[in-house]
Write a protein that holds these residues in place. Structure first.
Motif, mmCIF file in Angstrom:
data_model
loop_
_atom_site.group_PDB
_atom_site.id
_atom_site.type_symbol
_atom_site.label_atom_id
_atom_site.label_comp_id
_atom_site.label_asym_id
_atom_site.label_seq_id
_atom_site.Cartn_x
_atom_site.Cartn_y
_atom_site.Cartn_z
ATOM 1 N N LYS A 79 0.891 -1.231 0.105
ATOM 2 C CA LYS A 79 0.072 -0.057 0.176
ATOM 3 C C LYS A 79 0.981 1.351 -0.009
ATOM 4 C CE LYS A 79 -3.800 -2.180 2.379
ATOM 5 N NZ LYS A 79 -4.590 -2.302 3.570
ATOM 6 N N LYS A 80 2.091 1.064 0.634
ATOM 7 C CA LYS A 80 2.848 2.297 0.566
ATOM 8 C C LYS A 80 3.832 2.260 -0.493
ATOM 9 C CE LYS A 80 4.250 2.519 5.092
ATOM 10 N NZ LYS A 80 5.221 3.047 6.270
ATOM 11 N N GLU A 81 3.798 3.446 -1.093
ATOM 12 C CA GLU A 81 4.739 3.214 -2.325
ATOM 13 C C GLU A 81 6.108 3.930 -1.995
ATOM 14 O OE1 GLU A 81 3.295 2.893 -6.509
ATOM 15 O OE2 GLU A 81 4.301 4.781 -6.808
ATOM 16 N N PRO A 82 7.108 3.400 -2.051
ATOM 17 C CA PRO A 82 8.519 4.242 -1.809
ATOM 18 C C PRO A 82 8.559 5.434 -2.881
ATOM 19 C CG PRO A 82 8.855 1.935 -1.776
ATOM 20 C CD PRO A 82 7.615 2.030 -2.282
ATOM 21 N N ASN A 83 9.238 6.381 -2.718
ATOM 22 C CA ASN A 83 9.433 7.700 -3.224
ATOM 23 C C ASN A 83 10.302 7.238 -4.709
ATOM 24 O OD1 ASN A 83 8.239 9.370 -1.689
ATOM 25 N ND2 ASN A 83 10.057 9.836 -0.395
ATOM 26 N N TYR A 84 11.048 6.428 -4.632
ATOM 27 C CA TYR A 84 11.712 5.931 -5.573
ATOM 28 C C TYR A 84 10.800 5.662 -7.014
ATOM 29 C CZ TYR A 84 14.627 2.938 -8.640
ATOM 30 O OH TYR A 84 15.472 2.311 -9.739
ATOM 31 N N PHE A 85 9.743 4.956 -6.744
ATOM 32 C CA PHE A 85 8.824 4.710 -7.817
ATOM 33 C C PHE A 85 7.919 5.926 -8.340
ATOM 34 C CE2 PHE A 85 9.635 0.272 -7.973
ATOM 35 C CZ PHE A 85 9.915 0.097 -6.491
ATOM 36 N N LYS A 86 7.951 7.182 -7.390
ATOM 37 C CA LYS A 86 7.414 8.084 -8.155
ATOM 38 C C LYS A 86 8.422 8.948 -9.025
ATOM 39 C CE LYS A 86 4.636 8.354 -4.043
ATOM 40 N NZ LYS A 86 4.485 9.057 -2.396
ATOM 41 N N LYS A 87 9.669 8.602 -8.781
ATOM 42 C CA LYS A 87 10.511 9.115 -9.564
ATOM 43 C C LYS A 87 10.791 8.219 -10.952
ATOM 44 C CE LYS A 87 13.402 11.058 -5.960
ATOM 45 N NZ LYS A 87 14.633 10.766 -5.193
ATOM 46 N N HIS A 88 10.929 7.114 -10.749
ATOM 47 C CA HIS A 88 11.171 6.469 -11.890
ATOM 48 C C HIS A 88 9.847 5.370 -12.135
ATOM 49 C CE1 HIS A 88 15.095 7.631 -11.273
ATOM 50 N NE2 HIS A 88 15.045 7.050 -10.167
ATOM 51 N N SER A 89 9.178 5.501 -13.263
ATOM 52 C CA SER A 89 7.851 4.751 -13.410
ATOM 53 C C SER A 89 7.955 4.057 -14.898
ATOM 54 C CB SER A 89 6.711 5.407 -13.064
ATOM 55 O OG SER A 89 6.625 6.400 -13.963
ATOM 56 N N CYS A 90 7.025 3.380 -14.988
ATOM 57 C CA CYS A 90 6.954 2.531 -16.414
ATOM 58 C C CYS A 90 6.206 3.519 -17.228
ATOM 59 C CB CYS A 90 6.588 1.187 -16.282
ATOM 60 S SG CYS A 90 6.405 0.381 -17.708
ATOM 61 N N ALA A 91 6.726 4.697 -17.632
ATOM 62 C CA ALA A 91 5.871 5.625 -18.397
ATOM 63 C C ALA A 91 6.181 5.078 -19.997
ATOM 64 C CB ALA A 91 6.468 7.005 -18.324
ATOM 65 N N ASP A 92 5.276 5.775 -20.670
ATOM 66 C CA ASP A 92 4.897 5.301 -22.207
ATOM 67 C C ASP A 92 6.223 5.611 -22.850
ATOM 68 O OD1 ASP A 92 1.450 6.278 -22.393
ATOM 69 O OD2 ASP A 92 2.457 4.541 -21.750
ATOM 70 N N LYS A 93 6.752 4.707 -23.627
ATOM 71 C CA LYS A 93 8.004 4.879 -24.491
ATOM 72 C C LYS A 93 9.187 4.871 -23.746
ATOM 73 C CE LYS A 93 5.530 7.141 -28.463
ATOM 74 N NZ LYS A 93 5.616 8.441 -29.210
ATOM 75 N N LYS A 94 9.053 4.626 -22.370
ATOM 76 C CA LYS A 94 10.268 4.483 -21.613
ATOM 77 C C LYS A 94 10.231 3.327 -20.818
ATOM 78 C CE LYS A 94 10.891 9.490 -21.008
ATOM 79 N NZ LYS A 94 10.648 10.627 -20.159
ATOM 80 N N GLU A 95 9.616 2.277 -21.524
ATOM 81 C CA GLU A 95 9.482 0.881 -20.428
ATOM 82 C C GLU A 95 10.674 0.165 -20.513
ATOM 83 O OE1 GLU A 95 7.437 1.589 -23.083
ATOM 84 O OE2 GLU A 95 5.443 1.366 -22.596
ATOM 85 N N ALA A 96 11.178 0.152 -21.421
ATOM 86 C CA ALA A 96 12.652 -0.332 -21.547
ATOM 87 C C ALA A 96 13.876 0.374 -20.730
ATOM 88 C CB ALA A 96 13.368 -0.325 -22.919
#
Lengths: 397, 152
Positions: B60-77
């Motif tokens: 439930k608690k998402e670390p800050n790391y994933f707010k900075k780095h996410s599986c955004a479109d065209k940036k999945e790789a």
């Protein structure tokens, strides 16, 4: 000189390749067992002499997979289905990576040598129909596997240990179950018996139920009236009734009314007899002795009498039959009497004869005058007709 | 006016050149059908999931790391590449040998399937026994792979 073969495996370092040495199994055969195979991408196998690579080859490990041989091969004969059920086991059912395999089941007659029949299946169960095999023959059966998926490819595994089975003889297959035979014979005989019984009892019992004949009035009457016993003395002669007490009724006694009065059924009959009776009024004096006492249970309860009361002038001659109706009054008096069930007498006022009819409300005294004569004569005529009919019936019997 | 043109000629293009790598993705996926992922990497992720015993509050608690780095479109790789490097930091958690092997299979297998022109810089190391972070990371990797395969 030392030959070492190494293959790329998983490494703890992010960059670089780790080598693991293969062990010599036989001459020109080397072997390695490890979990560190990275099954993605190419792996390099090199022949090293000390530290120098003599020759290297890149291989895709996932394309050189040889599955483990199947085991526990069993053959079971099913008599009811007339087939052979073949089952076996393989260790790849519990594996995580190479799970999908194609199995090759091969069988042949032992005396036939190399004439193997092959069947490819993807699961671990096979059914061989008996008709495909020779009766009373020994067969050998074995199975092997190969990877069958879009990622893992490779070679056939080793054959499983062979299993042997014998096919049953041809006669035993045609033997019928004794129970089934007994049931079929019993049912055949019962059908034959049913047919015979049906033919024998057709006319007497079966046809009247299925196709009943139209009732005939004469036959129906014969059935209704029972044949009298041999010693049964029936006579409508009034002399035979001498020991019976006949009670005449003179007065009308008002009592409670009786319901369900069939006025309409009586009125046409009595009107007709009334017309006839007008001409035959001279029968009246002799009437008490001539007219027999008729009791018929058929009329019982159908002609309830309503209690009359009031003025006789209110009664209409044409309505005399309706002295059964509440309109009639006490003014209708005579020496002759009419009972509900056509019981006639010429004298007494004793009404004990009415005891069997407790629901009657009154006893009527008919007018000896002109008004009464047509009724009495018509009634008398009806009784004569009834007597004639019944006596003729008795004679017919 | 001469000074203005100089500014535009020699000022802006270098700026564009410098900023271009930041915006563009330098990673691309080699295994577009995802066969390597389905047959090897996914097996290891599921095995690691079974070995990690985490309470339900973790995800439930998402670390800050994933707010900075996410599986955004065209940036999945690029995300998968970064996540693979992050996984390597957990190798020394020393749970079991099998645990370590599966971690390596996921990280090195992912790196084999992705081709990046630029090496990823290793970010700050997480707490060594932060199993909750590891579980979240594995879930993010799985989700990102599913997103890639759905798109194809």
């Amino acid at each position: 000189m030392h030959l070492l073969i190494c293959t790329t495996v998983l490494s703890e370092s992010l960059v670089g390749i780790d080598c693991m040495n293969l062990n010599k199994l036989q001459e020109e055969k080397y072997f390695i067992k490890t979990k560190k195979f990275l099954m993605i991408g190419q792996s390099k196998i090199c022949v090293k002499l000390r530290e120098e690579n003599l020759a290297c080859k890149s291989v895709e490990i996932v394309h050189i997979v040889k599955p483990e041989a199947p085991f526990d091969l069993k053959v079971n004969y099913r008599q009811r289905a007339n087939d052979f059920e073949v089952t076996f086991n393989t260790s790849h059912l519990q594996k995580k990576y190479v799970k999908q395999l194609m199995h090759d089941v091969a069988y042949c007659q032992e005396k036939d040598g190399n004439n193997w029949m092959h069947v490819n299946i993807s699961n671990t169960r096979l059914t061989i129909p008996q008709r495909k095999l020779q009766p009373d023959a020994m067969y050998e059966i074995k199975v092997r596997s190969i990877p069958h998926s879009d990622y893992y490819k490779g070679f056939w595994s080793e054959w499983s240990p062979s299993s042997h089975f014998k096919t049953p003889e041809a006669n035993s297959a045609e033997e019928m179950n004794p129970v089934l035979l007994t049931i079929s014979v019993t049912s055949f005989f019962s059908v034959v018996l049913l047919v015979i019984l049906a033919c024998a009892l057709w006319k007497k019992r079966i046809k009247p139920i299925i196709w009943p004949s139209l009732p005939d009035h004469k036959k129906a009457l014969e059935q209704l009236c029972k044949k009298p016993e041999k010693n049964f003395n029936v006579s409508f002669n009034p002399e035979s009734f001498l020991d019976c007490q006949i009670h005449k009724v003179d007065d009308i006694q008002s009592r409670d009314e009786v319901e369900n009065f069939l006025q309409d059924t009586l009125s046409p009959q009595l009107e007709e007899s009334e017309k006839q009776g007008l001409a035959g009024s001279e029968h009246e004096p002799n009437w008490p002795s001539q007219i027999p006492i008729i009791t018929s249970e058929i009329f019982k309860g159908e002609l309830p009498i309503r209690s009359p009361g009031g003025n006789a002038s209110a009664c209409n001659p044409s309505m005399l039959p309706s002295f059964w109706a509440p309109d009639c009054r006490e003014g209708i008096r005579s020496g002759s009497h009419v009972y509900q069930d056509l019981l006639l007498s010429s004298g007494t006022t004793d009404n004990t004869m009415l005891r069997p009819f407790p629901h009657q409300s009154g006893i009527l005294t008919a007018n000896p005058g002109v008004q009464g004569q047509p009724i009495l004569s018509s009634l008398r005529q009806n009784q004569e007709e009834a007597y004639v009919t019944m006596s003729s019936f008795y004679k017919n019997q | 006016m001469f000074h203005v043109s100089f500014r535009y000629i020699f000022g802006i293009p270098p700026l564009i050149l410098v900023l271009l790598p930041v915006t563009s993705s330098n990673c691309h996926l080699k295994d577009k059908e995802g066969k390597g992922y389905k047959n090897v990497i996914l097996v290891s992720i599921d095995e690691l999931d079974k070995m990690l015993h985490i309470d339900s509050n973790c995800l439930k608690k998402e670390p800050n790391y994933f707010k900075k780095h996410s599986c955004a479109d065209k940036k999945e790789a690029a995300f998968l590449n970064r996540a693979a490097y992050k996984l390597e930091q957990f190798v020394k958690m020393n749970i079991t040998a099998d645990f370590e092997l599966h971690l390596l299979k996921v990280s090195q297998g992912t790196l084999k399937l992705i081709n990046c022109t630029k090496e990823e810089t290793v970010s700050k190391e997480p707490k060594k026994n932060d199993q909750c972070f590891l579980k979240t990371l594995l879930q993010k990797i799985k989700t990102c792979w599913n997103k890639i395969l759905r798109g194809h």
